[in-house]
Write an enzyme that holds these catalytic residues in place. Structure first.
Site, PDB file in Angstrom:
ATOM      1  N   ASN A 129     -41.176 -25.854   3.840  1.00 22.05           N
ATOM      2  CA  ASN A 129     -39.889 -25.409   4.376  1.00 22.05           C
ATOM      3  C   ASN A 129     -39.719 -23.964   3.913  1.00 22.05           C
ATOM      4  O   ASN A 129     -39.321 -23.707   2.772  1.00 22.05           O
ATOM      5  CB  ASN A 129     -38.754 -26.294   3.861  1.00 22.05           C
TER       6      ASN A 129
ATOM      7  N   ARG B  28     -41.133 -26.971   8.826  1.00 28.85           N
ATOM      8  CA  ARG B  28     -39.801 -26.956   9.426  1.00 28.85           C
ATOM      9  C   ARG B  28     -39.640 -25.659  10.213  1.00 28.85           C
ATOM     10  O   ARG B  28     -39.856 -24.573   9.690  1.00 28.85           O
ATOM     11  CB  ARG B  28     -38.725 -27.027   8.347  1.00 28.85           C
TER      12      ARG B  28
ATOM     13  N   HIS C 233     -29.713 -29.420  12.814  1.00 25.09           N
ATOM     14  CA  HIS C 233     -29.748 -30.558  11.876  1.00 25.09           C
ATOM     15  C   HIS C 233     -30.401 -31.783  12.504  1.00 25.09           C
ATOM     16  O   HIS C 233     -30.174 -32.914  12.073  1.00 25.09           O
ATOM     17  CB  HIS C 233     -28.334 -30.928  11.384  1.00 25.09           C
TER      18      HIS C 233
ATOM     19  N   ARG D  99     -19.778 -20.106   7.187  1.00 24.55           N
ATOM     20  CA  ARG D  99     -19.664 -19.959   8.636  1.00 24.55           C
ATOM     21  C   ARG D  99     -18.291 -20.438   9.096  1.00 24.55           C
ATOM     22  O   ARG D  99     -17.806 -21.472   8.648  1.00 24.55           O
ATOM     23  CB  ARG D  99     -20.755 -20.745   9.359  1.00 24.55           C
TER      24      ARG D  99
ATOM     25  N   GLU E 256     -35.222 -34.608   4.740  1.00 29.21           N
ATOM     26  CA  GLU E 256     -35.898 -33.880   5.802  1.00 29.21           C
ATOM     27  C   GLU E 256     -37.388 -33.737   5.537  1.00 29.21           C
ATOM     28  O   GLU E 256     -38.193 -33.743   6.473  1.00 29.21           O
ATOM     29  CB  GLU E 256     -35.240 -32.514   5.974  1.00 29.21           C
TER      30      GLU E 256
END
Length: 399
Positions: free
Chosen positions: A10, A89, A178, A239, A382
């Protein structure tokens, strides 16, 4: 150990998170993090079994140096590194990649073309792929896309009401993110409930520094809160989430702020950081407990937005079997779970306060026994999902 493990990478803008995974044997012998790449004081922490962490502190000028340091850590602290595949990823796969794919030159070119949709992510994801291809030239490289799970959205969910040219020539649409996390926790939620994923209707709330809500019907995403970019939707750490689309134009007219600066502020100086002075939920909670009114307002805005999406997705799904909380905040903050679902009792959505506040970890229900809608906490994984998809692909199975 040789010939069984998937190396999961990742790659971030200044880090490489990695893990060695044996999907068939459910073995995870090593993992680590190379951080502060490109800075004066880099750091690598490598963990193998129960041994003390192997730590290296020195500069890593680029991702190539970081990956070389990772390989040296395996050689020094074990285990022997002989992966059957490397799983990567990749944040944005656009409308092209609806599943994991073997990486070749054509795939690399496509990821590069999609970089404007995720400028902070795709470029560094590609850096990891290129470095890994050079380091393991005979090993299959597999790209797993955050957007892939969300490409099952129907046209009425992914289509923006914007000029046709934007949609057709520029590819403007909702993509959602996601997806790797949603795929994992949706499947785990079904297993926890002892149900077939194909018969379940779920709302997945991935709440971390980035946050999203996804409506999952029969194992497929039918709507999601993030859009063309990860900025749309819920309030997040830094965000803003949903704002009036005219906001950048207004700021330009009244303050001379250009579009790029406005986008940067909404993505990096918005959210909890803008409202409470910190993007870390733990710090915001502490400030609110001390009576900080800005922190209290931030929490009210944050949880109200979640509750609004839950109600909207309940309406889209028609019925609901479970709400699944995951991500750092979703898994570890019982107050956020309680506040986000407050007042939804008439929809069959309730929490058991004792279960919700219990000092528990792992997969668990936080709703009362026999509740109409189960409320679950499912820790996301993940890395495991990337390894699972890579393993399936190289063995000729459906990822």
């Amino acid at each position: 150990m040789a010939g069984r493990h998937i190396l999961v990478l990742n790659t971030g803008s200044s880090s490489i998170k990695y893990e060695l995974v044996d999907v068939a044997g459910r073995d995870r012998p090593a993992k680590g993090l190379v951080e502060r790449i490109g800075e004066e004081r880099g750091r690598l922490v490598h963990r193998h079994g129960g041994a003390p962490p192997y730590v290296v502190e020195r500069p890593f000028p680029d991702h190539g140096e970081g990956l070389a340091a990772m390989m040296a850590a395996f050689a020094k602290a074990g285990p022997a590194l002989d992966p059957v595949a490397v799983g990567h990823r990749v944040v944005h796969g656009g409308a092209r990649f609806d599943r994991a794919v073997l990486v070749d030159d054509e795939v690399i070119a496509a990821i590069e073309e999609l970089a404007p949709l995720a400028p902070l992510h795709n470029a560094v994801n590609l850096a990891g792929i290129r470095v890994a291809r050079a380091a393991f030239p005979s090993v299959p490289q597999v790209a797993v896309f955050d957007t892939a799970f969300q490409l099952s959205l129907p046209p009425e969910a992914y289509t923006y009401a914007v000029p046709r040219e934007w949609r057709e020539r520029l590819g403007v649409r909702r993509f959602g993110f996601h997806g790797t996390s949603c795929a994992y926790v949706s499947r785990r939620a079904a297993a926890f409930l002892g149900r077939d994923p194909a018969e379940l209707k779920l709302i997945v709330l991935h709440l971390g520094n980035g946050a999203s809500a996804t409506a999952v019907e029969c194992g497929r995403s039918i709507d999601t809160s993030m859009g063309l970019t990860p900025l749309e939707g819920l309030v997040m750490g830094t965000r803003s989430g949903d704002v009036d689309p005219a906001l950048p134009g207004y700021l330009s007219r009244v303050d001379g702020l250009d579009a790029e600066s406005a986008e940067d502020a909404l993505g990096h100086a918005g959210g909890l950081l803008a409202l409470a002075g910190s993007g870390d939920m733990r710090e915001v909670r502490a400030r609110a407990a001390d009576g900080d009114e800005e922190a209290r307002l931030a929490l009210a805005v944050y949880t109200r937005r979640i509750r609004k999406y839950v109600g909207a997705y309940y309406a889209l799904l028609g019925r609901l079997d479970a709400i699944v909380f995951t991500g750092g905040v979703g898994e570890n903050d019982p107050l956020t779970r309680a506040e986000a679902l407050n007042g939804l009792d008439r929809l069959g959505i309730t929490l058991d306060p004792a279960r919700n506040h219990a000092a528990a970890h792992g997969e668990r229900a936080v709703s009362p026994g026999g509740a109409e809608v189960a409320v679950l906490v499912i820790p996301t994984d993940e890395e495991w999902e990337i390894a699972r998809q890579a393993h399936a692909l190289i063995n000729g199975e459906q990822p």
